[in-house]
Design a protein around this motif. Sequence first.
Motif, PDB file in Angstrom:
ATOM      1  N   VAL A 130      11.628  13.649  -1.355  1.00 63.38           N
ATOM      2  CA  VAL A 130      11.645  12.422  -0.570  1.00 63.38           C
ATOM      3  C   VAL A 130      12.403  11.341  -1.333  1.00 63.38           C
ATOM      4  CG1 VAL A 130      10.247  10.629   0.502  1.00 63.38           C
ATOM      5  CG2 VAL A 130       9.443  12.997   0.505  1.00 63.38           C
ATOM      6  N   SER A 131      13.312  10.671  -0.633  1.00 62.06           N
ATOM      7  CA  SER A 131      14.064   9.572  -1.227  1.00 62.06           C
ATOM      8  C   SER A 131      13.614   8.262  -0.588  1.00 62.06           C
ATOM      9  CB  SER A 131      15.562   9.776  -1.007  1.00 62.06           C
ATOM     10  OG  SER A 131      16.286   8.691  -1.532  1.00 62.06           O
ATOM     11  N   VAL A 132      13.245   7.290  -1.409  1.00 60.78           N
ATOM     12  CA  VAL A 132      12.765   6.011  -0.889  1.00 60.78           C
ATOM     13  C   VAL A 132      13.450   4.863  -1.624  1.00 60.78           C
ATOM     14  CG1 VAL A 132      10.511   6.926  -0.232  1.00 60.78           C
ATOM     15  CG2 VAL A 132      10.822   5.960  -2.519  1.00 60.78           C
ATOM     16  N   ASP A 133      13.548   3.727  -0.961  1.00 58.49           N
ATOM     17  CA  ASP A 133      14.020   2.485  -1.569  1.00 58.49           C
ATOM     18  C   ASP A 133      12.809   1.595  -1.805  1.00 58.49           C
ATOM     19  OD1 ASP A 133      16.734   3.169  -1.473  1.00 58.49           O
ATOM     20  OD2 ASP A 133      16.859   2.548   0.628  1.00 58.49           O
ATOM     21  N   VAL A 134      12.653   1.134  -3.036  1.00 56.23           N
ATOM     22  CA  VAL A 134      11.507   0.296  -3.393  1.00 56.23           C
ATOM     23  C   VAL A 134      11.995  -1.139  -3.575  1.00 56.23           C
ATOM     24  CG1 VAL A 134       9.661  -0.100  -5.036  1.00 56.23           C
ATOM     25  CG2 VAL A 134      10.367   2.249  -4.507  1.00 56.23           C
ATOM     26  N   TRP A 135      11.369  -2.073  -2.889  1.00 55.16           N
ATOM     27  CA  TRP A 135      11.746  -3.478  -2.973  1.00 55.16           C
ATOM     28  C   TRP A 135      10.499  -4.336  -2.866  1.00 55.16           C
ATOM     29  CZ3 TRP A 135      11.428  -7.603   0.569  1.00 55.16           C
ATOM     30  CH2 TRP A 135      12.125  -8.768   0.192  1.00 55.16           C
TER      31      TRP A 135
ATOM     32  N   ILE B  24      17.725  -9.689  -2.303  1.00 57.94           N
ATOM     33  CA  ILE B  24      17.190  -8.932  -1.179  1.00 57.94           C
ATOM     34  C   ILE B  24      17.651  -7.476  -1.286  1.00 57.94           C
ATOM     35  CG2 ILE B  24      17.048 -10.958   0.300  1.00 57.94           C
ATOM     36  CD1 ILE B  24      19.635 -10.096   1.627  1.00 57.94           C
ATOM     37  N   GLN B  25      16.927  -6.588  -0.616  1.00 56.71           N
ATOM     38  CA  GLN B  25      17.149  -5.158  -0.795  1.00 56.71           C
ATOM     39  C   GLN B  25      18.566  -4.692  -0.404  1.00 56.71           C
ATOM     40  OE1 GLN B  25      17.186  -2.530   1.639  1.00 56.71           O
ATOM     41  NE2 GLN B  25      16.822  -0.751   0.317  1.00 56.71           N
ATOM     42  N   PRO B  26      19.159  -5.147   0.707  1.00 56.20           N
ATOM     43  CA  PRO B  26      20.528  -4.717   1.017  1.00 56.20           C
ATOM     44  C   PRO B  26      21.533  -5.104  -0.061  1.00 56.20           C
ATOM     45  CG  PRO B  26      19.482  -5.670   2.950  1.00 56.20           C
ATOM     46  CD  PRO B  26      18.590  -5.968   1.793  1.00 56.20           C
ATOM     47  N   TYR B  27      21.352  -6.296  -0.653  1.00 54.79           N
ATOM     48  CA  TYR B  27      22.249  -6.739  -1.730  1.00 54.79           C
ATOM     49  C   TYR B  27      22.081  -5.852  -2.954  1.00 54.79           C
ATOM     50  CZ  TYR B  27      24.631  -9.900  -4.972  1.00 54.79           C
ATOM     51  OH  TYR B  27      25.489 -10.435  -5.906  1.00 54.79           O
ATOM     52  N   GLN B  28      20.838  -5.482  -3.272  1.00 59.14           N
ATOM     53  CA  GLN B  28      20.597  -4.594  -4.403  1.00 59.14           C
ATOM     54  C   GLN B  28      21.286  -3.257  -4.200  1.00 59.14           C
ATOM     55  OE1 GLN B  28      16.552  -4.182  -5.789  1.00 59.14           O
ATOM     56  NE2 GLN B  28      16.008  -6.255  -5.177  1.00 59.14           N
ATOM     57  N   LYS B  29      21.197  -2.702  -2.988  1.00 56.53           N
ATOM     58  CA  LYS B  29      21.828  -1.415  -2.708  1.00 56.53           C
ATOM     59  C   LYS B  29      23.341  -1.521  -2.817  1.00 56.53           C
ATOM     60  CE  LYS B  29      20.386   1.424   0.360  1.00 56.53           C
ATOM     61  NZ  LYS B  29      20.013   2.074   1.640  1.00 56.53           N
ATOM     62  N   GLU B  30      23.905  -2.606  -2.290  1.00 59.64           N
ATOM     63  CA  GLU B  30      25.351  -2.793  -2.306  1.00 59.64           C
ATOM     64  C   GLU B  30      25.893  -2.888  -3.729  1.00 59.64           C
ATOM     65  OE1 GLU B  30      29.174  -3.310  -0.714  1.00 59.64           O
ATOM     66  OE2 GLU B  30      27.305  -2.740   0.290  1.00 59.64           O
ATOM     67  N   ASN B  31      25.105  -3.473  -4.641  1.00 60.18           N
ATOM     68  CA  ASN B  31      25.573  -3.718  -6.003  1.00 60.18           C
ATOM     69  C   ASN B  31      24.906  -2.820  -7.036  1.00 60.18           C
ATOM     70  OD1 ASN B  31      27.344  -6.376  -5.864  1.00 60.18           O
ATOM     71  ND2 ASN B  31      25.605  -6.644  -4.477  1.00 60.18           N
ATOM     72  N   ALA B  32      24.300  -1.726  -6.577  1.00 62.29           N
ATOM     73  CA  ALA B  32      23.581  -0.847  -7.504  1.00 62.29           C
ATOM     74  C   ALA B  32      24.512  -0.254  -8.563  1.00 62.29           C
ATOM     75  CB  ALA B  32      22.887   0.268  -6.730  1.00 62.29           C
ATOM     76  N   GLY B  33      25.706   0.163  -8.154  1.00 56.33           N
ATOM     77  CA  GLY B  33      26.646   0.754  -9.114  1.00 56.33           C
ATOM     78  C   GLY B  33      27.093  -0.243 -10.146  1.00 56.33           C
TER      79      GLY B  33
ATOM     80  N   ARG C  97      19.059 -17.762  -2.715  1.00 60.18           N
ATOM     81  CA  ARG C  97      20.330 -17.533  -2.025  1.00 60.18           C
ATOM     82  C   ARG C  97      20.162 -17.163  -0.554  1.00 60.18           C
ATOM     83  NH1 ARG C  97      24.467 -14.360  -6.109  1.00 60.18           N
ATOM     84  NH2 ARG C  97      24.716 -16.085  -7.609  1.00 60.18           N
ATOM     85  N   SER C  98      19.000 -16.637  -0.187  1.00 56.47           N
ATOM     86  CA  SER C  98      18.804 -16.222   1.207  1.00 56.47           C
ATOM     87  C   SER C  98      18.520 -17.399   2.131  1.00 56.47           C
ATOM     88  CB  SER C  98      17.668 -15.200   1.296  1.00 56.47           C
ATOM     89  OG  SER C  98      16.462 -15.764   0.804  1.00 56.47           O
ATOM     90  N   TYR C  99      18.266 -18.597   1.549  1.00 57.84           N
ATOM     91  CA  TYR C  99      17.949 -19.727   2.438  1.00 57.84           C
ATOM     92  C   TYR C  99      18.584 -21.037   1.990  1.00 57.84           C
ATOM     93  CZ  TYR C  99      14.431 -20.753  -1.174  1.00 57.84           C
ATOM     94  OH  TYR C  99      13.795 -21.004  -2.359  1.00 57.84           O
ATOM     95  N   ALA C 100      19.271 -21.073   0.849  1.00 59.24           N
ATOM     96  CA  ALA C 100      19.820 -22.344   0.373  1.00 59.24           C
ATOM     97  C   ALA C 100      21.287 -22.168  -0.029  1.00 59.24           C
ATOM     98  CB  ALA C 100      19.016 -22.858  -0.817  1.00 59.24           C
ATOM     99  N   TYR C 101      22.079 -23.202   0.224  1.00 66.47           N
ATOM    100  CA  TYR C 101      23.489 -23.218  -0.160  1.00 66.47           C
ATOM    101  C   TYR C 101      23.876 -24.651  -0.486  1.00 66.47           C
ATOM    102  CZ  TYR C 101      28.442 -22.167  -0.211  1.00 66.47           C
ATOM    103  OH  TYR C 101      29.746 -22.011  -0.619  1.00 66.47           O
TER     104      TYR C 101
END
Length: 340
Positions: free
Chosen positions: A235-240, A247-256, A308-312
């Motif tokens: 089983v493969s899971v993403d833990v966040w 946020i989790q999508p950003y972590q996945k995008e920059n994992a490498g 970063r998810s709510y302030a700029y």
Amino acid sequence: HPKDTLVILDLTTGEMEKMERVQSYQMPSEAANFFVYQHHTPLPLEPDTTEEVGEKLDEDSTAVEKLEDPSERPGYELVVRSFNGDTEHRILQTADYELVDFGAYTYFMRGTEDTLHDDGLYVVENESGLVTMIDTSSEEIESFVPDADGKRLLYLATQDSSEADIQFFSAYLYEPGKEAKLLADTTTKGLADGWMLSTSGSPKWMEDGRFLFLEVAPRPKIYEEDSTKLDDEKVSVDVWSWTDPDIQPYQKENAGQAKNKSYTARYSFRENRLIMIENKSIPDVYINLESEHAIAMGDADDKYRAMRSYAYPWLTDYYMVDLRTGERILSAEAVGFGAD
């Protein structure tokens, strides 16, 4: 598909000289004496349709030998020559190469499949054409970087196979006329426990040769593979967690990128130790290799990342970093649109 042609144009006479099938070249930035270029793989020989070479016998009953096909040789031909064409040296079976800024030496890797030359790192004196072997015993060599005048070469090498879980690289210093010597490895002072030299980034010299910078990183974690289950049973899971800074999508995008992150350290020749310039608190320090000063600017944004998810604009702290000591001084806090 036609290959590139390198052209030398004499601006005083208008005469042109052409070198065909050139895949790369380098020119010295501080001199106008020598340049180097590397050919593509030679074209294969035309097939011999007149006779079966190797089977037909000549008058002396000696088998006609099959000609060697130059396109089957490993590596590429490297040419070192003066701009006026008076001096030229050709070296076969080369790979990566580096011409020094002042044009006195060219360092190169050689990849061979014969017994006359060994795989490894070499240097050629551009004037005389003398080739000297630097290192042919290492399992793998990475990132060979000469200083500006070429009289010091830093390279990374390992005795570990590419099949090993972790390849531990060491840094070596070579000076023409001397044997290469070990400069730094996992036992070097200043390197934290569990850290190692990294090949994710290349070593660098300051333009004036004052400082040498190496890349270091934590040793990668090796997890034992579960051999009791089939691949389709695992089983493969993403833990966040909501407490993570990204946020989790950003972590996945920059994992490498995160996995290969390295940190810059300065090697002190006087103290035989590493001085950390970057660390996990200040992971990015911008070093001007041409600067006459010993100060660089670094930045850190970890404590603002969750915003970063709510302030700029996104906020960043800026530091002045002393390249001699590694000391860091906060110079601007919570800056929103970058710093000059």
